[in-house]
Design a protein around this motif. Structure first.
Motif, PDB file in Angstrom:
ATOM      1  N   CYS A 176      56.430  52.576  47.337  1.00 22.04           N
ATOM      2  CA  CYS A 176      57.058  52.217  48.605  1.00 22.04           C
ATOM      3  C   CYS A 176      56.006  52.343  49.697  1.00 22.04           C
ATOM      4  CB  CYS A 176      58.254  53.108  48.911  1.00 22.04           C
ATOM      5  SG  CYS A 176      59.004  52.685  50.492  1.00 22.04           S
ATOM      6  N   CYS A 179      57.409  54.430  52.697  1.00 19.19           N
ATOM      7  CA  CYS A 179      57.384  55.882  52.555  1.00 19.19           C
ATOM      8  C   CYS A 179      56.016  56.377  52.101  1.00 19.19           C
ATOM      9  CB  CYS A 179      58.431  56.333  51.550  1.00 19.19           C
ATOM     10  SG  CYS A 179      60.087  55.787  51.939  1.00 19.19           S
ATOM     11  N   HIS A 343      63.542  50.106  47.705  1.00 14.35           N
ATOM     12  CA  HIS A 343      63.607  51.559  47.539  1.00 14.35           C
ATOM     13  C   HIS A 343      65.028  52.023  47.863  1.00 14.35           C
ATOM     14  CE1 HIS A 343      61.728  55.722  48.740  1.00 14.35           C
ATOM     15  NE2 HIS A 343      62.363  55.756  47.592  1.00 14.35           N
ATOM     16  N   CYS A 349      65.641  54.195  53.251  1.00 15.80           N
ATOM     17  CA  CYS A 349      64.507  53.286  53.367  1.00 15.80           C
ATOM     18  C   CYS A 349      64.895  51.825  53.096  1.00 15.80           C
ATOM     19  CB  CYS A 349      63.416  53.750  52.409  1.00 15.80           C
ATOM     20  SG  CYS A 349      62.040  52.624  52.290  1.00 15.80           S
TER      21      CYS A 349
HETATM   22 ZN   LIG Z   1      60.698  53.899  50.899  1.00 16.33          ZN
END
Ligand SMILES: [Zn+2]
Ligand SMILES: [Zn+2]
Length: 866
Positions: A176, A179, A343, A349
């Motif tokens: 991701c 993130c 995600h 997210c």
């Molecule tokens: Zn994420």
């Protein structure tokens, strides 16, 4: 003897909850003792993530867990019921960054703040657990961020390393870029999206203005293209089998190949392979030994391998399309609905997932899925239908578990590695738990290449690495052999959880515990569904349909909320219903209207105008009032009649006692069967109906007169009987409603039971020594009373008004009728003279001077003489 009678009119749950929560703790009512270790029932409760507050999903899940614990305790099992907390995770880091403005690069300060934040959150959640009457033994709680827990996690990783099930490798993994961490397959999901399909022309090397056209949803990958493929049966392109194409913007050329995995019906039938656009690209790269070109950074930008370095992925897409268009290389653009990988797990997210080749730590699970299926097959599933989810997941899994996360607040991966040759240097067992970032490697030199460039691993573990050893951690694994033996190896271990974490928490736990101990962890599993809002969608902030327990608890109390939980069905999603109402007009308003009003009004104005009405909880509180009123009736009468015990001899049971006890036996059987299958809904509904209809509406009504009679013995026996049966029912209700039942036990029964708490009571047994004829007679009495009451009210006669004479005509067995039968009916309905006969002959009718039509109700015909 007269006595001042004081008792609370209403059930005041807020005072009562506080009082009993403190009492249970002080008197150690919920404490677990290992004793001889026989028949231990361990509950491996899900450790909630430390968000700081429980949501209704937790209330549902943990109410059920509490029911399991209380029921099994009542059945005489030694229930080991700890509750821990899952501390690590991205949301903690985000909260600390946001709320305190501390950067994760300021490592020490950042980690200290994470711990502080988590501890505060746990305090609040513990309070909420207590408020809901949760009977866990807090002496056995755990926090996954504590050293004792980390020790076990790291020890298990070292063990896996020694077994060669743990390895480090550069491999394209789900990543991701939002993130900035890799994520496991189980953490990603799909989302349908209307995107575009771009048709890109790739010039054929050596051709005269000849192109092949590929179709792609990801044109920004073009610089990472390492191959072009079509299906071997696709005759359209047969002549291109060995050709090469030029990749625009790069000056590189790549070969065209054929592969059976190409979908001839997608786009033009020719696709490009980029490292890495999707899982197929990874397979092709490995199979054909293609190059690897990485063009993205871990934070979602183009890197130095791209002409578009520094742009975000989306910016690069726009610019690349523009540039290709200028070069005349875009032949078509179409709208295209497709699934993208995003995600999804444990995060708000929901951003697209990329594949990035980075060094990661992996655990080999692929080779053990069959074993996991076997462990799953060996458990009892409640309900059975969810077992298939586990099996399907195991059978479809073709990735190993990537356990490293590029985060800070987590259990450190306790290894070092050689920067030159990649050799792993494991920790010494006696140094655990440790953080390789701050601790020196036990070896100064690489044992393989003698390099002195040794680096401690900065990545931390996936949270499921922490939580997939909960059954071992609570059983004091690596700590207390005897305790472990009794609460894990020889115990029945129960796993309660939601279906949405079967492929994560359950899957990983079955895998790791079996591998670490040789024994599968669970004998049974209880699955709950998700809580839905009033729009039937899963409760979620993004849908705006969330109700917080803090919103309803002060108004309705734990016993009501737990009744709501008891009415959910095993394994299925369950709604928490409410209706929006206009406060002033008390009229309901629609969800759509509320949505608009929320946008229009300030929060304050909105809250003054609208509120939610919680029908399920209103119903639940009504039931509490019903129970409380029954208690008040009994309390009032027991204060007039002094009883020294509640023992009854079988011949002291009246006809109606016999009947009600026999009905009780039937319902007890039903309730027991339901509870044995953890079908709370059925158990609670059966018992509630029995209590409400049989006990309160019929039985109590039919014995009331005895308390006003002059015969004190009759009143005493009646009181004993009703107290007995009320207590048995109450003790089962204690599973669902621990507060009101404890309060009533204290006020009414403690002097008889001599128990410190109703929660130490055993599960009630059925009544023996009932008499079949008397059961029938009792039934006849209650039926007659019920019908005569209906008749009275139909005729508009007040229930307490005395009636001169009633002649009852019935086809029932007349030999059932005797003095007791007549008395019970007469006294309850208030009739001076009562005759029961199977027919009314003309002679008698004349004699009685009956002119009116009889009233008929459910097979009983009554002639009434007011
Ligand atoms: Zn994420
Ligand atoms: Zn080396």
């Amino acid at each position: 003897m007269t006595q001042e009678i004081t008792y609370p009119k209403r059930f005041r749950f807020s005072e009562i909850q506080k009082k009993w929560t403190e009492y249970w703790r002080k008197e150690k009512i919920n404490n677990f003792e290992l004793k001889d270790g026989k028949d231990i029932f361990t509950i491996d409760t899900p450790p909630p993530f430390v968000s700081g507050t429980l949501h209704l999903g937790h209330i549902l899940n943990h109410s059920w867990i509490d029911f399991v614990a209380r029921y099994n305790k009542m059945k005489g099992r030694n229930v080991y019921f700890p509750q821990g907390f899952d501390c690590h995770g991205l949301p903690v880091e985000l909260a600390v960054e946001k709320n305190y403005g501390i950067s994760k690069h300021d490592r020490e300060k950042f980690l200290a703040k994470c711990v502080e934040w988590v501890n505060n959150n746990i305090d609040n959640m513990t309070k909420q657990f207590d408020e809901m009457g949760y009977s866990t033994d807090w002496n056995y709680t755990y926090r996954t961020m504590n050293d004792d827990y980390k020790y076990k996690v790291q020890w298990s990783l070292l063990y896996f390393y020694k077994k060669r099930w743990l390895y480090r490798e550069k491999f394209p993994t789900h990543f991701c870029v939002n993130c900035e961490t890799s994520v496991a397959k189980a953490e990603v999901g799909y989302q349908d999206e209307i995107g575009k399909l771009w048709y890109l022309k790739l010039p054929i090397v050596g051709g005269e203005n000849e192109n092949v056209t590929i179709a792609t949803t990801r044109p920004e990958y073009i610089e990472a293209c390492v191959g072009v493929f079509f299906h071997p049966n696709d005759d359209r392109y047969y002549h291109l089998s060995a050709a090469e194409v030029e990749i625009p913007l790069t000056g590189r050329t790549v070969r065209i190949r054929t592969d059976r995995n190409v979908d001839m019906n997608f786009g033009t039938g020719i696709v490009y392979c980029c490292t890495y656009g999707d899982e197929m690209d990874i397979k092709w790269k490995l199979e054909y030994g293609l190059d690897e070109i990485q063009i993205f950074t871990e934070d979602g930008h183009m890197n130095e391998n791209s002409k578009y370095k520094g742009m975000t992925i989306l910016e690069a897409r726009e610019k690349i399309v523009e540039d290709l268009d200028k070069m005349g290389l875009i032949s078509d653009i179409k709208d295209y609905e497709h699934r993208i990988v995003i995600h999804t797990e444990r995060s708000s997210c929901r951003k697209p997932i990329e594949f990035l080749p980075v060094y990661q730590w992996f655990i080999n699970v692929k080779d053990f899925t069959q074993e996991i299926i076997e462990s799953g097959e060996a458990m009892n599933w409640y309900p059975e239908k969810h077992k298939q989810r586990l099996i399907d997941w195991c059978e479809g899994l073709d990735w190993n578990w990537v356990i490293s996360r590029q985060r800070v607040f987590g259990t450190p991966i306790p290894f070092w590695y050689c920067l030159d040759c990649g050799e792993i240097i494991p920790p010494r067992e006696e140094d655990l738990p440790l953080d390789p970032v701050t601790m020196q490697s036990p070896k100064k030199q690489c044992p393989k290449c003698k390099s002195s460039k040794i680096e401690g691993e900065k990545d931390v573990c996936d949270c499921w690495i922490d939580s997939s050893i909960t059954p071992l951690a609570i059983a004091k694994w690596l700590e207390d052999e005897d305790f472990f033996d009794k609460t894990y190896t020889k115990a029945n271990v129960h796993r309660p959880q939601g279906y949405e974490i079967i492929r994560t928490w359950l899957f990983y736990t079955l895998f790791r515990c079996k591998k670490l101990t040789g024994k599968a962890p669970f004998s049974e599993i209880l699955i709950n569904g998700m809580v839905a809002g009033n729009d039937t969608r899963k409760m979620s902030k993004s849908f705006g349909n969330v109700v917080s327990p803090d919103e309803v608890m002060p108004e309705f109390g734990a016993d009501s909320l737990r009744q709501w939980a008891a009415l959910g069905t095993l394994g299925d999603d369950y709604p928490f219903e409410y209706t929006w109402i206009n406060i002033q007009s008390k009229q309901p308003v629609s969800n759509d209207f509320i949505k608009k009003e929320k946008e229009r009004l300030t929060e304050n104005k909105f809250n003054n105008k609208y509120k939610r009405r919680f029908e399920q909880l209103i119903g639940a509180s009504r039931f509490l009032t019903k129970v409380w009123n029954a208690y008040r009736f009994l309390f009032f009468n027991s204060s007039k009649i002094q009883l020294s015990n509640l023992k009854i001899k079988p011949d002291e049971l009246s006809y109606i006692d016999n009947h009600v006890y026999s009905e009780y036996n039937n319902v007890l059987k039903e309730v027991s069967e339901a509870l044995n299958g953890y079908r709370w809904h059925n158990a609670f509904v059966s018992l509630k109906n029995f209590f409400w209809n049989e006990m309160c509406d019929n039985y109590i009504e039919a014995i009331k007169y005895k308390f006003y009679s002059d015969e004190s013995l009759q009143a005493e026996v009646a009181l004993k009987n009703i107290l007995n049966i009320f207590y048995k029912v109450l003790s089962i209700f204690a599973i669902v409603m621990p507060f009101i039942t404890e309060e009533i036990h204290d006020l009414l029964f403690k002097k008889f039971t001599k128990l410190k708490s109703i929660h130490l009571e055993k599960f009630p047994k059925e009544y023996k020594n009932l008499n079949d004829t008397k059961i029938m007679q009792g039934k006849f009495i209650l039926e007659s009373i019920k019908n005569l009451r209906n008749i009275k009210s139909k005729r508009g006669i007040p229930l307490n008004q005395e009636i001169n004479k009633i002649i009852l005509i019935t086809q029932e067995n007349l030999d059932l009728i005797d003095e007791e039968v007549l008395n019970d009916i007469k006294n309850t309905i208030r009739i001076k003279e009562l005759f029961i006969s199977d027919k009314m002959d003309v002679k008698q009718a004349k004699k009685e001077n009956i002119s009116e039509e009889p009233i008929e109700e459910m097979g009983i015909v009554a002639y009434i003489f007011e």
